[in-house]
Design a protein around this motif. Structure first.
Motif, PDB file in Angstrom:
ATOM      1  N   THR A 243      24.355 -59.356  28.783  1.00 13.78           N
ATOM      2  CA  THR A 243      25.224 -59.728  29.931  1.00 13.78           C
ATOM      3  C   THR A 243      26.647 -59.863  29.605  1.00 13.78           C
ATOM      4  OG1 THR A 243      23.024 -60.025  30.941  1.00 13.78           O
ATOM      5  CG2 THR A 243      25.185 -60.234  32.284  1.00 13.78           C
ATOM      6  N   VAL A 244      27.635 -59.117  29.946  1.00 13.85           N
ATOM      7  CA  VAL A 244      28.888 -59.500  29.676  1.00 13.85           C
ATOM      8  C   VAL A 244      29.580 -58.793  30.682  1.00 13.85           C
ATOM      9  CG1 VAL A 244      29.234 -57.361  28.054  1.00 13.85           C
ATOM     10  CG2 VAL A 244      30.604 -59.250  27.724  1.00 13.85           C
ATOM     11  N   ASP A 245      30.719 -59.388  30.747  1.00 14.31           N
ATOM     12  CA  ASP A 245      32.021 -58.918  31.785  1.00 14.31           C
ATOM     13  C   ASP A 245      32.641 -57.815  30.912  1.00 14.31           C
ATOM     14  OD1 ASP A 245      35.045 -58.971  32.872  1.00 14.31           O
ATOM     15  OD2 ASP A 245      33.663 -59.615  34.607  1.00 14.31           O
ATOM     16  N   TYR A 246      32.794 -56.466  31.755  1.00 17.52           N
ATOM     17  CA  TYR A 246      33.314 -55.390  31.070  1.00 17.52           C
ATOM     18  C   TYR A 246      34.778 -55.677  30.583  1.00 17.52           C
ATOM     19  CZ  TYR A 246      35.223 -50.617  30.334  1.00 17.52           C
ATOM     20  OH  TYR A 246      35.562 -49.467  29.694  1.00 17.52           O
ATOM     21  N   ASP A 247      35.554 -56.401  31.553  1.00 23.48           N
ATOM     22  CA  ASP A 247      36.985 -56.775  31.091  1.00 23.48           C
ATOM     23  C   ASP A 247      37.078 -57.418  29.943  1.00 23.48           C
ATOM     24  OD1 ASP A 247      38.035 -55.094  33.043  1.00 23.48           O
ATOM     25  OD2 ASP A 247      37.961 -56.691  34.581  1.00 23.48           O
ATOM     26  N   LEU A 249      34.810 -57.814  27.578  1.00 26.66           N
ATOM     27  CA  LEU A 249      34.313 -56.927  26.225  1.00 26.66           C
ATOM     28  C   LEU A 249      35.477 -55.996  25.741  1.00 26.66           C
ATOM     29  CD1 LEU A 249      32.029 -55.695  24.715  1.00 26.66           C
ATOM     30  CD2 LEU A 249      31.666 -53.995  26.439  1.00 26.66           C
ATOM     31  N   ARG A 250      36.381 -55.380  26.593  1.00 21.76           N
ATOM     32  CA  ARG A 250      37.493 -54.714  26.255  1.00 21.76           C
ATOM     33  C   ARG A 250      38.338 -55.604  25.734  1.00 21.76           C
ATOM     34  NH1 ARG A 250      40.146 -51.024  30.894  1.00 21.76           N
ATOM     35  NH2 ARG A 250      41.046 -50.255  28.986  1.00 21.76           N
ATOM     36  N   LEU A 264      26.639 -65.593  22.999  1.00 21.97           N
ATOM     37  CA  LEU A 264      27.012 -64.857  21.755  1.00 21.97           C
ATOM     38  C   LEU A 264      28.480 -64.491  21.822  1.00 21.97           C
ATOM     39  CD1 LEU A 264      25.212 -63.330  19.645  1.00 21.97           C
ATOM     40  CD2 LEU A 264      25.339 -61.224  20.908  1.00 21.97           C
ATOM     41  N   PRO A 265      28.922 -64.800  20.687  1.00 23.17           N
ATOM     42  CA  PRO A 265      30.496 -64.567  20.509  1.00 23.17           C
ATOM     43  C   PRO A 265      30.977 -62.967  20.950  1.00 23.17           C
ATOM     44  CG  PRO A 265      29.737 -65.819  18.591  1.00 23.17           C
ATOM     45  CD  PRO A 265      28.353 -65.473  19.529  1.00 23.17           C
ATOM     46  N   MET A 266      32.280 -62.891  21.377  1.00 27.13           N
ATOM     47  CA  MET A 266      32.341 -61.339  21.459  1.00 27.13           C
ATOM     48  C   MET A 266      32.455 -60.596  20.530  1.00 27.13           C
ATOM     49  SD  MET A 266      32.617 -59.943  24.507  1.00 27.13           S
ATOM     50  CE  MET A 266      32.970 -61.217  25.699  1.00 27.13           C
ATOM     51  N   ASN A 267      32.774 -61.142  19.204  1.00 25.07           N
ATOM     52  CA  ASN A 267      33.212 -60.179  18.195  1.00 25.07           C
ATOM     53  C   ASN A 267      31.738 -59.562  17.898  1.00 25.07           C
ATOM     54  OD1 ASN A 267      32.033 -62.572  17.155  1.00 25.07           O
ATOM     55  ND2 ASN A 267      33.177 -62.667  15.401  1.00 25.07           N
ATOM     56  N   GLN A 268      30.524 -60.426  17.957  1.00 27.28           N
ATOM     57  CA  GLN A 268      29.385 -59.693  17.822  1.00 27.28           C
ATOM     58  C   GLN A 268      28.734 -58.966  18.811  1.00 27.28           C
ATOM     59  OE1 GLN A 268      27.563 -63.956  16.466  1.00 27.28           O
ATOM     60  NE2 GLN A 268      26.219 -62.635  16.156  1.00 27.28           N
ATOM     61  N   VAL A 269      29.183 -59.214  20.102  1.00 23.49           N
ATOM     62  CA  VAL A 269      28.922 -58.174  21.044  1.00 23.49           C
ATOM     63  C   VAL A 269      29.549 -56.758  20.799  1.00 23.49           C
ATOM     64  CG1 VAL A 269      29.082 -57.910  23.591  1.00 23.49           C
ATOM     65  CG2 VAL A 269      28.720 -60.214  22.691  1.00 23.49           C
ATOM     66  N   ARG A 270      30.804 -56.591  20.392  1.00 25.24           N
ATOM     67  CA  ARG A 270      31.465 -55.552  20.094  1.00 25.24           C
ATOM     68  C   ARG A 270      30.622 -54.803  19.189  1.00 25.24           C
ATOM     69  NH1 ARG A 270      36.872 -55.259  22.392  1.00 25.24           N
ATOM     70  NH2 ARG A 270      37.414 -54.032  20.637  1.00 25.24           N
ATOM     71  N   LYS A 271      30.388 -55.406  18.082  1.00 22.11           N
ATOM     72  CA  LYS A 271      29.618 -54.850  16.997  1.00 22.11           C
ATOM     73  C   LYS A 271      28.432 -54.062  17.525  1.00 22.11           C
ATOM     74  CE  LYS A 271      27.279 -55.958  12.777  1.00 22.11           C
ATOM     75  NZ  LYS A 271      26.735 -57.048  11.636  1.00 22.11           N
ATOM     76  N   ILE A 272      27.527 -54.960  18.402  1.00 21.42           N
ATOM     77  CA  ILE A 272      26.267 -54.517  19.056  1.00 21.42           C
ATOM     78  C   ILE A 272      26.465 -53.205  19.876  1.00 21.42           C
ATOM     79  CG2 ILE A 272      24.375 -55.177  20.642  1.00 21.42           C
ATOM     80  CD1 ILE A 272      24.555 -57.832  19.536  1.00 21.42           C
ATOM     81  N   ALA A 273      27.685 -53.145  20.587  1.00 20.57           N
ATOM     82  CA  ALA A 273      28.040 -52.072  21.642  1.00 20.57           C
ATOM     83  C   ALA A 273      28.435 -50.921  20.824  1.00 20.57           C
ATOM     84  CB  ALA A 273      29.099 -52.542  22.560  1.00 20.57           C
ATOM     85  N   CYS A 274      28.418 -50.705  19.553  1.00 22.74           N
ATOM     86  CA  CYS A 274      28.801 -49.688  18.758  1.00 22.74           C
ATOM     87  C   CYS A 274      27.510 -48.954  18.571  1.00 22.74           C
ATOM     88  CB  CYS A 274      29.400 -50.110  17.362  1.00 22.74           C
ATOM     89  SG  CYS A 274      31.260 -50.597  17.465  1.00 22.74           S
ATOM     90  N   ASP A 275      26.594 -49.400  18.677  1.00 19.53           N
ATOM     91  CA  ASP A 275      25.405 -48.574  18.352  1.00 19.53           C
ATOM     92  C   ASP A 275      24.221 -49.111  19.311  1.00 19.53           C
ATOM     93  OD1 ASP A 275      23.492 -47.160  16.776  1.00 19.53           O
ATOM     94  OD2 ASP A 275      22.822 -48.479  15.739  1.00 19.53           O
ATOM     95  N   SER A 276      24.547 -49.124  20.548  1.00 18.81           N
ATOM     96  CA  SER A 276      23.508 -49.492  21.762  1.00 18.81           C
ATOM     97  C   SER A 276      23.820 -48.424  22.869  1.00 18.81           C
ATOM     98  CB  SER A 276      23.911 -51.076  22.077  1.00 18.81           C
ATOM     99  OG  SER A 276      23.960 -51.895  21.122  1.00 18.81           O
ATOM    100  N   GLY A 277      22.611 -48.673  23.557  1.00 17.72           N
ATOM    101  CA  GLY A 277      22.704 -47.891  25.003  1.00 17.72           C
ATOM    102  C   GLY A 277      23.051 -48.947  25.879  1.00 17.72           C
TER     103      GLY A 277
END
Length: 392
Positions: A243-247, A249-250, A264-277
């Motif tokens: 669960t992350v705030d969209y702003d 994340l951007r 979870l640190p945001m750099n890891q979240v952005r990595k997950i978002a590359c290959d996630s639904g």
């Protein structure tokens, strides 16, 4: 200036001994009340599973403290048979000494454990020793007494073949996930077969073997999550929920929240978002299905996601259970006409789900969030409570 500041050391010690004896007599009276509650089946009468849960809400005792005192009450308090016949305390000598304020709770715990392996006639001796020594010394005395009474030890028995069991220990610590496993030969071989090909060093690979094995295990986990046969959990296939705030994340700032409460640190979240639904959830918007009305009692996957985003775990005050351990509870029961909507649902773990159904705890919605009202015996004013552990 305190009154005791004008007293001599001997006078202070005498006063301290009087206070401690009075405190220990009071502790015995507390155990008497606990024993009576236990005998009367008070927990069931109040809609609770056991006295441990009752004491958690009424006395704010940790479960460990409650279990300890319930166990002590069972050895120093009288009881009754199923037919109603009275039975004296299991350890009458210990009970009498504590009632006089001569033994502490720690003494009772030590002597109760020791007497489980000693004949009843030994109680007089162990109590006599405990009246003159601290619990640690009394424990050593009981151990020596047991040895002297049975120097040969128990009759040797044929060793039973031990049953092979698989065990896995999991623990979060400082944002890291620690694993320790003890697996049977077949399972170990299968795991090796999965990890070994993925852990082979690449050209100019500076990683040591433990790091390569760790990275390989992470790949195995990813493969399992992508597998077509992944088991269903909580209405959806097993997945990682972030669960992350969209702003945020951007912008790549701050942290996101996992469904177990870890950040979870945001750099890891952005990595997950590359290959996630990615499933956007906006409470109150029409972009997500919030309402399945009276058509069905069950909660669909979309509605459960909204519940998880709002409650972030069991909403019962003080509970730390994550969403994966929770069930969706109808605040107004389905059987009473309650609808399957976000405003009539709350996440509860199994234990607190049962408690809400069988006790006088009440749930209502206030400003879009679940609020709990305790029974009158917990708080006579029944003031509303929320769960600040899961920040909504």
């Amino acid at each position: 200036m305190p009154t005791f500041a004008l007293s001599s050391p001997l006078e202070l010690l005498d006063e301290l001994k009087r206070k401690v004896r009075a405190l220990q007599r009071l502790q015995f009276q507390v155990l008497e009340i606990i024993g009576a509650l236990d005998q009367q089946g008070a927990a069931e009468a109040l809609g609770y599973k056991d006295l441990v849960e009752v004491f958690k809400h009424t006395l704010r005792w940790d479960p460990r403290v409650s279990r300890r005192r319930i166990k002590q009450a069972q050895v120093v308090c009288p009881s009754v048979t199923p037919t109603g016949s009275p039975i004296g305390p299991a350890l009458p000598g210990v009970a009498a000494a504590m009632a006089e304020g001569e033994l502490s709770e720690d003494h009772v715990e030590v002597l109760a454990e020791a007497m489980a392996g000693l004949p009843a006639v030994a109680e007089e001796h162990v109590v006599g020793y405990a009246l003159e020594h601290e619990p640690r010394s009394a424990k050593a005395f009981c151990k020596e007494l047991a040895y002297r009474l049975d120097q040969d030890g128990p009759e040797p028995k044929e060793p039973k073949p031990s049953q092979v069991k698989n065990s896995l220990r999991r623990q979060w610590r400082d944002g890291r996930y620690l694993l320790s496993a003890d697996l049977d030969t077949e399972t170990g071989a299968k795991l090796d077969a999965l990890i070994d090909p993925l852990a082979k060093p690449e050209p100019n690979d500076a990683r040591l073997a433990p790091e390569r094995d760790g990275d390989a295990l992470c790949e195995v986990v990813d493969l399992a999550l992508r597998g077509a046969g992944t088991r269903i959990h909580g209405g959806e296939r097993v997945q990682l929920t972030v669960t992350v705030d969209y702003d945020k994340l951007r912008a790549g700032l701050g942290t996101a929240l996992l469904d177990n409460g870890e950040h979870l640190p945001m750099n890891q979240v952005r990595k997950i978002a590359c290959d996630s639904g990615i499933i956007p959830t906006l409470l109150g918007s029409r972009s997500q299905v919030h309402d399945v009305g009276r058509r069905t009692r069950s909660v669909n996957a979309g509605l459960r996601r909204v519940l998880v985003a709002r409650d972030k775990g069991c909403a019962f005050p003080g509970c730390t259970r994550p969403p994966k351990h929770c069930q969706a509870h109808h605040i107004r029961f389905w059987s009473d006409g309650g609808a399957t909507t976000i405003d009539n649902l709350v996440l509860l773990c199994r234990r607190h789900h049962d408690l809400v159904h069988h006790s006088d705890w009440q749930v209502r919605m206030a400003a879009g969030l679940p609020v709990f009202h305790p029974p009158a015996f917990v708080d006579p004013r029944r003031r509303p409570r929320t769960n600040p552990i899961h920040v909504a």
